[in-house]
Design an enzyme around this catalytic site. Structure first.
Site, PDB file in Angstrom:
ATOM      1  N   ALA A  30       0.815  -1.227   0.000  1.00 20.86           N
ATOM      2  CA  ALA A  30       0.000   0.000   0.000  1.00 20.86           C
ATOM      3  C   ALA A  30       0.850   1.279   0.000  1.00 20.86           C
ATOM      4  O   ALA A  30       0.366   2.332  -0.418  1.00 20.86           O
ATOM      5  CB  ALA A  30      -0.942  -0.003   1.204  1.00 20.86           C
ATOM      6  N   HIS A  32       3.612   1.786  -1.821  1.00 24.59           N
ATOM      7  CA  HIS A  32       3.860   2.065  -3.242  1.00 24.59           C
ATOM      8  C   HIS A  32       2.575   2.590  -3.912  1.00 24.59           C
ATOM      9  O   HIS A  32       2.618   3.533  -4.707  1.00 24.59           O
ATOM     10  CB  HIS A  32       4.286   0.794  -3.980  1.00 24.59           C
ATOM     11  CG  HIS A  32       5.561   0.170  -3.477  1.00 24.59           C
ATOM     12  ND1 HIS A  32       5.586  -1.016  -2.777  1.00 24.59           N
ATOM     13  CD2 HIS A  32       6.852   0.560  -3.586  1.00 24.59           C
ATOM     14  CE1 HIS A  32       6.836  -1.327  -2.485  1.00 24.59           C
ATOM     15  NE2 HIS A  32       7.631  -0.391  -2.949  1.00 24.59           N
ATOM     16  N   GLN A  56      22.758  -0.836  -6.240  1.00 27.15           N
ATOM     17  CA  GLN A  56      22.526  -0.162  -4.962  1.00 27.15           C
ATOM     18  C   GLN A  56      22.582  -1.117  -3.775  1.00 27.15           C
ATOM     19  O   GLN A  56      22.354  -0.711  -2.638  1.00 27.15           O
ATOM     20  CB  GLN A  56      21.204   0.593  -4.974  1.00 27.15           C
ATOM     21  CG  GLN A  56      19.959  -0.272  -4.931  1.00 27.15           C
ATOM     22  CD  GLN A  56      18.718   0.555  -5.172  1.00 27.15           C
ATOM     23  OE1 GLN A  56      18.500   1.083  -6.261  1.00 27.15           O
ATOM     24  NE2 GLN A  56      17.889   0.692  -4.155  1.00 27.15           N
ATOM     25  N   GLY A 145       8.662   8.017  -1.502  1.00 28.16           N
ATOM     26  CA  GLY A 145       8.150   7.929  -0.138  1.00 28.16           C
ATOM     27  C   GLY A 145       9.119   8.521   0.877  1.00 28.16           C
ATOM     28  O   GLY A 145      10.334   8.344   0.760  1.00 28.16           O
ATOM     29  N   LYS A 147       9.378   7.314   3.619  1.00 31.42           N
ATOM     30  CA  LYS A 147       9.900   6.112   4.294  1.00 31.42           C
ATOM     31  C   LYS A 147      11.416   6.021   4.121  1.00 31.42           C
ATOM     32  O   LYS A 147      12.141   5.627   5.024  1.00 31.42           O
ATOM     33  CB  LYS A 147       9.197   4.886   3.708  1.00 31.42           C
ATOM     34  CG  LYS A 147       9.876   3.549   3.929  1.00 31.42           C
ATOM     35  CD  LYS A 147       9.773   3.097   5.355  1.00 31.42           C
ATOM     36  CE  LYS A 147      10.206   1.666   5.580  1.00 31.42           C
ATOM     37  NZ  LYS A 147      11.448   1.289   4.972  1.00 31.42           N
ATOM     38  N   SER A 184       8.789  -3.833   1.754  1.00 31.36           N
ATOM     39  CA  SER A 184       8.863  -5.139   1.079  1.00 31.36           C
ATOM     40  C   SER A 184       9.627  -6.128   1.954  1.00 31.36           C
ATOM     41  O   SER A 184       9.392  -7.331   1.902  1.00 31.36           O
ATOM     42  CB  SER A 184       9.562  -4.988  -0.268  1.00 31.36           C
ATOM     43  OG  SER A 184       8.950  -3.961  -1.010  1.00 31.36           O
TER      44      SER A 184
HETATM   45  P1  AMP Z   1      11.205   0.415  -3.018  1.00 26.07           P
HETATM   46  O1  AMP Z   1      10.404  -0.508  -3.874  1.00 26.07           O
HETATM   47  O2  AMP Z   1      11.403  -0.077  -1.634  1.00 26.07           O
HETATM   48  O3  AMP Z   1      12.468   0.877  -3.687  1.00 26.07           O
HETATM   49  O4  AMP Z   1      10.329   1.721  -2.829  1.00 26.07           O
HETATM   50  C1  AMP Z   1       9.806   2.416  -3.939  1.00 26.07           C
HETATM   51  C2  AMP Z   1       9.182   3.706  -3.454  1.00 26.07           C
HETATM   52  O5  AMP Z   1       8.146   3.434  -2.525  1.00 26.07           O
HETATM   53  C3  AMP Z   1      10.199   4.598  -2.729  1.00 26.07           C
HETATM   54  O6  AMP Z   1       9.971   5.952  -3.089  1.00 26.07           O
HETATM   55  C4  AMP Z   1       9.867   4.350  -1.285  1.00 26.07           C
HETATM   56  O7  AMP Z   1      10.230   5.410  -0.426  1.00 26.07           O
HETATM   57  C5  AMP Z   1       8.354   4.185  -1.353  1.00 26.07           C
HETATM   58  N1  AMP Z   1       7.859   3.477  -0.172  1.00 26.07           N
HETATM   59  C6  AMP Z   1       8.312   2.304   0.343  1.00 26.07           C
HETATM   60  N2  AMP Z   1       7.660   1.998   1.475  1.00 26.07           N
HETATM   61  C7  AMP Z   1       6.773   3.007   1.692  1.00 26.07           C
HETATM   62  C8  AMP Z   1       5.799   3.293   2.711  1.00 26.07           C
HETATM   63  N3  AMP Z   1       5.611   2.474   3.738  1.00 26.07           N
HETATM   64  N4  AMP Z   1       5.073   4.423   2.600  1.00 26.07           N
HETATM   65  C9  AMP Z   1       5.260   5.277   1.564  1.00 26.07           C
HETATM   66  N5  AMP Z   1       6.146   5.069   0.577  1.00 26.07           N
HETATM   67  C10 AMP Z   1       6.905   3.956   0.636  1.00 26.07           C
END
Ligand code: AMP
Length: 278
Positions: A30, A32, A56, A145, A147, A184
């Site tokens: 949720a 994403h 990364q 995010g 986050k 994730s």
């Molecule tokens: P990732 O797939 O972990 O690289 O995250 C992709 C995008 O989703 C990044 O901009 C993260 O900061 C955002 N994101 C991951 N977890 C969350 C969360 N719990 N709330 C809001 N955005 C998130």
């Protein structure tokens, strides 16, 4: 929803449109989807990328264990109203022979403190892949995010450095009801670890309640004690920083945008979180 596997397919799909872009590594949740929703609500043609970027990951085991669930991801994106999803193979992003191409951007202190310190090279890898993705997708808006707050600041710096006419939109962290930030990586937590993982949120909440009341060194010490008392959780760092520079604050100042930031291992899984303290 169009599924693009090549740069050419993305360019064809996005050409001439006002594009809102959400880069991800898949295993969607949720958090994403909130980024996708924000792009949609602005009336933008919404493109999402799913690519587990090898450059990364400073820890090869972490890369191998990264969850992949493309069918489910595509279903979620379709339901969320995403217009195009870009799912490149590794060679599409890093043509053979170019893997080691040097990455010249310098994010200064932002790439050496905290996440940058504990994950050497991480932000250069993030900058490298986001730069490539921005060139392919050419978005006018991109959604990230809070986050990953340090990453968000790195991306803001990246668009300044490369002079990309793209507005970076930071979105609030989506949490479970009990406060655990969606990630994730949470999929890798055993049930008991899932409870233990709440300590990151509890520590940040404690800092938020205490800032301006207790001395900063006392807040830092108390968070360390919380972790000493918690079995199965190992604190990597906790600090209270100036949100723009990531420099730890030395005194309480309600004029400075201050964030609590934290990283810890729970059941062998590395988790991060952060919170606005003022
Ligand atoms: P990732 O797939 O972990 O690289 O995250 C992709 C995008 O989703 C990044 O901009 C993260 O900061 C955002 N994101 C991951 N977890 C969350 C969360 N719990 N709330 C809001 N955005 C998130």
């Amino acid at each position: 929803m169009k599924i693009a596997k090549t740069k050419a397919e993305v360019r064809e799909g996005t050409n001439g449109r006002d594009v809102g872009f959400v880069p991800t590594m898949g295993a969607l949740h949720a958090g994403h989807l909130s980024l996708v929703g924000e792009s949609r609500s602005r009336g933008l043609f919404t493109a999402v990328s799913i690519f587990v970027n090898p450059t990364q990951f400073n820890n090869p085991e972490d890369l191998l264990k990264y969850p992949v669930d493309l069918d489910r991801d595509c279903e979620m994106l379709r339901s969320a109203g995403c217009d195009l999803v870009f799912i490149p193979e590794r060679d599409e992003m890093y043509p053979p022979g170019q893997d080691e191409a040097p990455f010249l951007h310098d994010f200064g202190d932002l790439e050496t403190r905290f996440e940058g310190h504990y994950r050497p090279g991480h932000f250069r890898g993030v900058g490298q892949v986001v730069h490539k993705l921005f060139e392919i997708v050419a978005p006018q808006w991109a959604f990230f995010g809070e986050k990953d707050f340090q990453q968000l600041q790195v991306i803001r710096r990246l668009v300044e450095i490369i002079g990309m006419p793209c507005e970076i939109v930071g979105m609030p962290t989506i949490r479970e009801k009990d406060g655990l930030a969606l990630s994730s990586r949470n999929r890798r937590l055993e049930e008991t670890d899932r409870q233990t993982a709440l300590i990151l949120y509890r520590a940040l909440e404690y800092a938020k309640e205490s800032i301006g009341k207790a001395a900063l060194h006392e807040i830092r010490a108390q968070v360390e004690r919380m972790f000493q008392d918690e079995r199965g959780a190992e604190l990597e760092y906790f600090d209270m920083i100036d949100a723009q520079t990531f420099v730890p604050i030395q005194s309480f100042d309600d004029q400075v945008e201050t964030r609590g930031i934290i990283a810890a291992y729970v059941g062998g899984v590395r988790l991060i979180d952060n919170m606005a303290l003022l």
